[in-house]
Design a protein around this motif. Structure first.
Motif, PDB file in Angstrom:
ATOM      1  N   ALA A 134       0.832  -1.210   0.000  1.00 43.20           N
ATOM      2  CA  ALA A 134       0.000   0.000   0.000  1.00 43.20           C
ATOM      3  C   ALA A 134       0.861   1.251   0.000  1.00 43.20           C
ATOM      4  CB  ALA A 134      -0.938  -0.004   1.200  1.00 43.20           C
ATOM      5  N   ASP A 135       2.028   1.202   0.666  1.00 45.48           N
ATOM      6  CA  ASP A 135       2.941   2.349   0.667  1.00 45.48           C
ATOM      7  C   ASP A 135       3.476   2.602  -0.741  1.00 45.48           C
ATOM      8  OD1 ASP A 135       2.706   2.690   3.460  1.00 45.48           O
ATOM      9  OD2 ASP A 135       4.169   1.099   3.788  1.00 45.48           O
ATOM     10  N   LEU A 136       3.774   1.529  -1.473  1.00 41.50           N
ATOM     11  CA  LEU A 136       4.264   1.697  -2.844  1.00 41.50           C
ATOM     12  C   LEU A 136       3.170   2.241  -3.757  1.00 41.50           C
ATOM     13  CD1 LEU A 136       6.322  -1.603  -3.217  1.00 41.50           C
ATOM     14  CD2 LEU A 136       7.169   0.689  -2.713  1.00 41.50           C
ATOM     15  N   VAL A 137       1.931   1.813  -3.528  1.00 42.72           N
ATOM     16  CA  VAL A 137       0.813   2.355  -4.308  1.00 42.72           C
ATOM     17  C   VAL A 137       0.693   3.857  -4.060  1.00 42.72           C
ATOM     18  CG1 VAL A 137      -1.693   2.345  -4.556  1.00 42.72           C
ATOM     19  CG2 VAL A 137      -0.456   0.189  -4.395  1.00 42.72           C
ATOM     20  N   GLU A 138       0.879   4.268  -2.821  1.00 45.39           N
ATOM     21  CA  GLU A 138       0.803   5.699  -2.504  1.00 45.39           C
ATOM     22  C   GLU A 138       1.893   6.476  -3.236  1.00 45.39           C
ATOM     23  OE1 GLU A 138       0.961   8.715   1.369  1.00 45.39           O
ATOM     24  OE2 GLU A 138       1.194   6.548   1.622  1.00 45.39           O
ATOM     25  N   GLU A 139       3.085   5.915  -3.334  1.00 44.68           N
ATOM     26  CA  GLU A 139       4.170   6.589  -4.042  1.00 44.68           C
ATOM     27  C   GLU A 139       3.830   6.762  -5.529  1.00 44.68           C
ATOM     28  OE1 GLU A 139       7.048   7.851  -2.461  1.00 44.68           O
ATOM     29  OE2 GLU A 139       5.621   7.424  -0.852  1.00 44.68           O
ATOM     30  N   VAL A 140       3.315   5.698  -6.133  1.00 46.76           N
ATOM     31  CA  VAL A 140       2.933   5.782  -7.544  1.00 46.76           C
ATOM     32  C   VAL A 140       1.821   6.808  -7.730  1.00 46.76           C
ATOM     33  CG1 VAL A 140       1.921   4.506  -9.477  1.00 46.76           C
ATOM     34  CG2 VAL A 140       3.659   3.419  -8.039  1.00 46.76           C
ATOM     35  N   MET A 141       0.846   6.773  -6.839  1.00 50.74           N
ATOM     36  CA  MET A 141      -0.324   7.637  -6.980  1.00 50.74           C
ATOM     37  C   MET A 141       0.049   9.112  -6.885  1.00 50.74           C
ATOM     38  SD  MET A 141      -3.507   8.063  -4.346  1.00 50.74           S
ATOM     39  CE  MET A 141      -2.360   8.851  -3.216  1.00 50.74           C
ATOM     40  N   ARG A 142       0.884   9.469  -5.909  1.00 50.18           N
ATOM     41  CA  ARG A 142       1.155  10.897  -5.708  1.00 50.18           C
ATOM     42  C   ARG A 142       2.018  11.479  -6.830  1.00 50.18           C
ATOM     43  NH1 ARG A 142       5.969  12.334  -3.224  1.00 50.18           N
ATOM     44  NH2 ARG A 142       7.348  10.617  -2.657  1.00 50.18           N
ATOM     45  N   ILE A 143       2.891  10.676  -7.426  1.00 44.46           N
ATOM     46  CA  ILE A 143       3.704  11.178  -8.533  1.00 44.46           C
ATOM     47  C   ILE A 143       2.905  11.161  -9.834  1.00 44.46           C
ATOM     48  CG2 ILE A 143       5.806  10.853  -9.865  1.00 44.46           C
ATOM     49  CD1 ILE A 143       6.272  11.851  -7.025  1.00 44.46           C
ATOM     50  N   HIS A 144       2.127  10.105 -10.057  1.00 37.73           N
ATOM     51  CA  HIS A 144       1.279  10.054 -11.262  1.00 37.73           C
ATOM     52  C   HIS A 144       0.262  11.186 -11.240  1.00 37.73           C
ATOM     53  CE1 HIS A 144      -1.020   8.353 -14.575  1.00 37.73           C
ATOM     54  NE2 HIS A 144      -2.105   8.482 -13.840  1.00 37.73           N
TER      55      HIS A 144
END
Length: 802
Positions: free
Chosen positions: A457-467
């Motif tokens: 879930a932390d990695l999803v958050e990283e992708v989401m905020r940059i995308h």
């Protein structure tokens, strides 16, 4: 977290404007709270006073001729500053300029008959400080005609970011630049920190006695330094972010703290006695810190000590004794890793808030521990000179990356954003993560500066905020074809309705502790080991409450002690019978004290009310159960209740022979004595989670509301029964005589007298009869009356009174 634009561009190569940078920071999760760009100071220029003569009509004014450096003729300015003189160089505002400190836009005007074409400004007028006793006095080499803001480095915008606790990597300006570069707003300048060659070993050795509190420690000696003021550019940067320049050595540690997120500490080497040891503080040990305050330490805290004692509170603040000053010639540069939880606990216990604690308690980059010493050494040599030794590194075993299994499909599932696999992995790579694998599930190595990343879930958050969450396509709110189902659970609905019903009855809601003293718990059926707290917050809060009544009774007495004796209190909350979730009950309880009857006033038209009693508590209990949907017409009241009630003035409410819905009554004198409470006082407790669920109604057919077209009729009966017969038994017998026609039975009189006999009593009831199919004739009523009399006689032995 504050940073200046020029400082950010030390690490980020970008042509983006300030507005673009601010917008991008917020969009990637680094919310910008405030920007101070000093744009209003751009019209002010450096000017020189050529002449200053006395104003002809004012003793405190002077008439100045001012060279603004634009090649035009000098301008005339009327000035009242006491330091206005020929040759002074200061900040000039021409007509049309807005002066923020006085909220005025300048125009050409006359002051006591003399024209003034602008003004020479003080620091307060430019909102630089509160100083207003004179105009700004600049050095003689200040370039006349150039921008004052640029000269004073006030044209460098300051950006303030509101960091969330899970972003330790963004506590450095380098980390912020890394995020912006990963988002595509420029290129990160990634020049590594070069090692500074040293001569010989560091003579001061380090021993780590508490490795669980300090995973690594780096130390370096620099001899022959000259500690003085730091360079002007460094001072200006520190001032811009709200720090006070102290000396070159201290300013360097502050600079590295904000620049790279690496807190450091410098010891005056000549004040350190022997070697250094990292250990737990001894109980009662004291240290005089750099803020001038003495702190008493505990064994839960970590310290750096020498032969003289504690020299630093690890990760929080250094000690005054070994601090650097203008006489320091040999300096020890310390860069260590500290346990985040211990650092946070120490700072919170001692009440110390520092920039070092702020970073250590969130987690610093362990791989920058040694480069941090190298960077600080380089700056010390540049500003203060000296000769460094080799760096002593103790305890650090290197960083082993965490590996997180990352299903790419989680991005879509958790965020609703369809991000291609290639883009997701590219984003993680730009942020410093290292994905590996070719399938739909990849392994991702977490970089050393991201201790907050633990799962997918932390990695999803990283992708989401940059995308970019702004890439989510807006969707209209869907219309519902049917009425929404209920949102609240049955227990939540009952809790609300019970509270409302008791409030309507004049009772006040209170919130009491879930923890009560052991002796109170024992009085109400508690005291079991399962209900005792392993670590109570206070000695008188040692047990989980088995009942709401102890807290309510004590609260009523507390009010009485303050002169408010007539109170009615209630609470709807949980009680505990064991340590498992299924051993918790949802209970509505209340107490009345003194003369707090239903109206709550203690007075009535007939005079003062009597004291509260068992029937007041019964009425409250029945009202709460009725609000929760209990079938009150089928409830059974049995005399007596739990041991904390008076045995002759209490009752138990049941639904059938086994289901107990509540208890009520006046409290036993021993119970009141054990609680140190005086009466009169009564109360109740009903179990709203024991009320059966209503039967589900069919959904395929429309509900049918049966309203009879015939007039309802009431008939009175009086029965002579034995004194031991309960009125409730007689009511149930009358109801059972004809379940279709008899819709209600209520008792309206009980009589005992010599005419009936010593062991007899008369109970009068009112029977409600509702015809459904036809109007009843006299014969029908006679037949129904006979069935009622026969049924009562059969079940209770009662005879119709004549």
């Amino acid at each position: 977290m504050k940073l200046t634009l020029s400082w950010l561009k030390d690490h980020l190569d970008t042509d983006a404007t300030l507005d673009e940078i601010v917008e991008r920071l917020t969009s990637i999760g680094l919310e910008v709270e405030h920007v101070d760009d000093k744009a209003g100071l751009k019209p002010f220029v450096i000017a020189k006073v050529l002449t200053a003569v006395q104003h002809p009509d004012a003793d405190r004014l002077r008439v100045l001729t001012v060279d603004t450096g634009n090649g035009a003729a000098p301008v005339q300015v009327v000035c009242g500053a006491p330091n206005a003189r020929a040759g002074l160089i200061g900040a000039f505002a021409a007509p049309g300029a807005y002066v923020p400190g006085i909220d005025v836009t300048l125009t050409v005007g006359k002051i006591r008959g003399v024209e003034s074409h602008g003004m020479m400004c003080s620091e307060r007028e430019l909102e630089l400080s509160d100083e207003h006793n004179g105009i700004i006095d600049l050095p003689a080499d200040a370039p006349v005609g150039t921008s004052f803001a640029a000269y004073a480095h006030l044209d460098d915008p300051v950006i303030e970011i509101n960091l969330t606790p899970n972003r330790p990597d963004a506590t450095s300006i380098y980390g912020v630049a890394r995020d912006l570069a990963a988002s595509g707003l420029g290129r990160l300048k990634t020049a590594p920190v070069e090692a500074v060659l040293g001569k010989g070993e560091t003579p001061v050795k380090v021993t780590i006695e508490a490795p669980e509190l300090c995973p690594g420690f780096a130390l370096r000696l620099v001899k022959g330094v000259k500690n003085g003021p730091s360079p002007k550019w460094l001072q200006q940067r520190l001032i811009a972010i709200g720090l006070r320049p102290i000396s070159a050595l201290v300013d360097i540690t502050n600079y590295v703290t904000f620049d790279r997120g690496r807190p450091l500490h410098v010891f005056d080497a000549k004040k350190v006695a022997g070697n250094l040891v990292v250990r737990r503080a001894r109980d009662g040990e004291k240290v005089l810190a750099l803020d001038g305050r003495e702190y008493t330490l505990t064994p839960q805290m970590c310290v750096i000590a020498d032969d003289n004692g504690v020299e630093s509170i690890a990760g929080v603040m250094g000690g005054e004794h070994s601090g650097c000053d203008e006489n320091t010639t040999d300096v020890l540069i310390e860069s260590a890793l500290w346990d985040p939880i211990t650092t946070a606990r120490t700072g919170r216990t001692l009440g110390i808030i520092t920039d070092a604690r702020y970073r250590f308690e969130r987690g610093v980059d362990p791989e920058f521990m040694v480069p941090g010493v190298e960077l600080a050494t380089k700056l010390v040599l540049e500003f203060c000179g000296g000769e460094p030794t080799e760096t002593e590194v103790v305890g650090y075993a290197g960083y082993k990356p965490k590996i997180v299994s990352f299903p790419i499909s989680e991005v879509k599932r958790l965020t609703g954003i369809e991000v291609p696999k290639a883009e997701s992995l590219d984003i993680l790579t730009r942020l410093g993560f290292k994905p590996s694998g070719a399938g739909d599930v990849v392994d991702v190595a977490v970089p050393s500066w991201r201790p907050d990343v633990d799962g997918k879930a932390d990695l999803v958050e990283e992708v989401m905020r940059i995308h970019g969450v702004d890439n989510i396509a807006p969707q209209p709110l869907g219309a519902h074809d049917a009425v929404n189902s209920k949102i609240l659970t049955t227990l939540q609905v009952r809790t609300r309705t019970a509270k409302r019903s008791l409030a309507v009855r004049g009772m006040l809601e209170v919130l009491t502790w879930s923890f009560i003293p052991a002796k109170h718990a024992e009085l109400f059926g508690g005291g079991q080991t399962a209900l005792k707290l392993a670590n109570p917050i206070a000695a008188d809060m040692s047990d989980m409450r088995p009942s709401l009544l102890p807290g309510l009774i004590v609260a009523a007495q507390r009010n009485a002690d303050k002169g408010i004796g007539d109170v009615a209190l209630f609470e709807v909350s949980g009680t505990y019978e064991g340590d498992r979730p299924d051993q918790q009950r949802r209970v509505a309880a209340g107490v009345r004290r003194g003369t707090a009857k239903l109206d709550g006033s203690g007075r009535s038209w007939a005079g003062n009310s009597g004291p509260v009693g068992v029937f007041d508590a019964k009425a409250d209990a029945i009202a709460a159960l009725e609000a929760c949907g209990a079938p009150v017409d089928r409830l059974q009241i049995e005399p007596g209740g739990p041991a904390w009630y008076h045995p002759g003035r209490s009752g138990t409410i049941k639904l059938g022979p086994k289901t107990v819905l509540g208890t009520f009554g006046e409290f036993h004198p021993k119970t009141l004595e054990g609680l140190d409470v005086s009466g009169p006082i009564c109360g109740f407790e009903v179990y709203i989670d024991a009320v059966p669920e209503p039967k589900a109604k069919p959904t395929k057919t429309k509900p049918k509301l049966e309203l009879s077209a015939f007039q309802a009729v009431k008939r009175d009966f009086a029965f002579v029964v034995d004194k031991t017969v309960e009125a409730g038994a007689l009511v149930r017998a009358a109801l059972a005589a004809d379940k279709k026609l008899v819709t209600g039975v209520s008792v309206f009189d009980v009589f005992e007298g010599a005419s009936l006999g010593t062991a007899k009593k008369s109970i009068a009831i009112e029977v409600s009869i509702q015809p459904v199919e036809k109007t009843l004739t006299d014969e029908d009523f006679e037949a129904l009356a006979k069935r009622i009399v026969d049924n009562v006689g059969k079940q209770t032995g009662g005879m119709l009174r004549t």
